[in-house]
Write a protein that holds these residues in place. Sequence first.
Motif, short mmCIF file in Angstrom:
data_model
loop_
_atom_site.label_atom_id
_atom_site.label_comp_id
_atom_site.label_asym_id
_atom_site.label_seq_id
_atom_site.Cartn_x
_atom_site.Cartn_y
_atom_site.Cartn_z
N LEU A 1 0.85 -1.17 0.00
CA LEU A 1 0.00 0.00 0.00
C LEU A 1 0.89 1.22 0.00
CD1 LEU A 1 -2.97 0.94 0.32
CD2 LEU A 1 -2.58 0.94 2.75
N ARG A 2 0.61 2.11 -0.91
CA ARG A 2 1.40 3.33 -0.95
C ARG A 2 0.48 4.53 -1.08
NH1 ARG A 2 3.84 3.93 -7.02
NH2 ARG A 2 1.82 4.07 -7.96
N ARG A 3 0.89 5.61 -0.55
CA ARG A 3 0.11 6.84 -0.63
C ARG A 3 0.51 7.61 -1.88
NH1 ARG A 3 -4.45 7.24 1.88
NH2 ARG A 3 -4.31 6.66 4.02
N CYS A 4 -0.45 7.91 -2.69
CA CYS A 4 -0.24 8.75 -3.87
C CYS A 4 -0.94 10.07 -3.63
CB CYS A 4 -0.81 8.06 -5.11
SG CYS A 4 -0.06 6.46 -5.44
N GLY A 5 -0.75 10.99 -4.52
CA GLY A 5 -1.40 12.29 -4.38
C GLY A 5 -2.92 12.19 -4.46
N ALA A 6 -3.59 13.20 -3.97
CA ALA A 6 -5.05 13.34 -4.04
C ALA A 6 -5.81 12.22 -3.34
CB ALA A 6 -5.50 13.47 -5.49
N GLY A 7 -5.24 11.62 -2.32
CA GLY A 7 -5.96 10.63 -1.53
C GLY A 7 -6.06 9.24 -2.14
N VAL A 8 -5.32 8.94 -3.20
CA VAL A 8 -5.35 7.60 -3.79
C VAL A 8 -4.50 6.69 -2.91
CG1 VAL A 8 -4.74 6.21 -5.80
CG2 VAL A 8 -5.65 8.52 -6.11
N ALA A 9 -5.13 5.64 -2.36
CA ALA A 9 -4.44 4.77 -1.43
C ALA A 9 -3.68 3.64 -2.13
CB ALA A 9 -5.45 4.15 -0.46
N MET A 10 -4.16 3.20 -3.28
CA MET A 10 -3.52 2.07 -3.93
C MET A 10 -3.86 2.08 -5.41
SD MET A 10 -3.85 -2.06 -3.12
CE MET A 10 -5.31 -1.77 -2.22
N VAL A 11 -2.91 1.65 -6.21
CA VAL A 11 -3.13 1.51 -7.64
C VAL A 11 -3.05 0.03 -7.96
CG1 VAL A 11 -2.26 2.08 -9.94
CG2 VAL A 11 -2.14 3.77 -8.10
N VAL A 12 -4.09 -0.52 -8.60
CA VAL A 12 -4.14 -1.94 -8.94
C VAL A 12 -3.97 -2.07 -10.45
CG1 VAL A 12 -5.60 -4.01 -8.94
CG2 VAL A 12 -5.70 -2.41 -7.02
N PRO A 13 -3.01 -2.91 -10.88
CA PRO A 13 -2.87 -3.13 -12.33
C PRO A 13 -4.18 -3.66 -12.91
CG PRO A 13 -1.04 -4.12 -11.13
CD PRO A 13 -2.04 -3.68 -10.11
N LEU A 14 -4.55 -3.21 -14.10
CA LEU A 14 -5.83 -3.56 -14.69
C LEU A 14 -5.98 -5.07 -14.87
CD1 LEU A 14 -8.46 -2.41 -15.64
CD2 LEU A 14 -7.48 -2.12 -17.91
N ASP A 15 -4.88 -5.79 -15.15
CA ASP A 15 -5.00 -7.24 -15.33
C ASP A 15 -5.31 -7.98 -14.03
OD1 ASP A 15 -2.41 -6.65 -14.42
OD2 ASP A 15 -1.55 -8.42 -15.39
#
Length: 65
Positions: A1-15
């Motif tokens: 889990l990583r913090r990105c800008g604008a409150g995005v908590a996690m990025v999940v690859p589309l696959d």
Amino acid sequence: LRRCGAGVAMVVPLDLAITPMRVLQDPLVGLRCRALFEEGGVDDRLLVMLFLMAEHRRPGSLWKP
């Protein structure tokens, strides 16, 4: 889990994401789910729930655990 800008908590690859489109393209449940969706009997959330129930019973599923 990583913090990105604008409150995005996690990025999940589309696959790895379970999306309504992925459900509709699934070889085992896609055709039936597509028919239900086109009839207006289910929405996006229910499609994903149905997919997860089917995946739970499928041996070797990536999402079974």
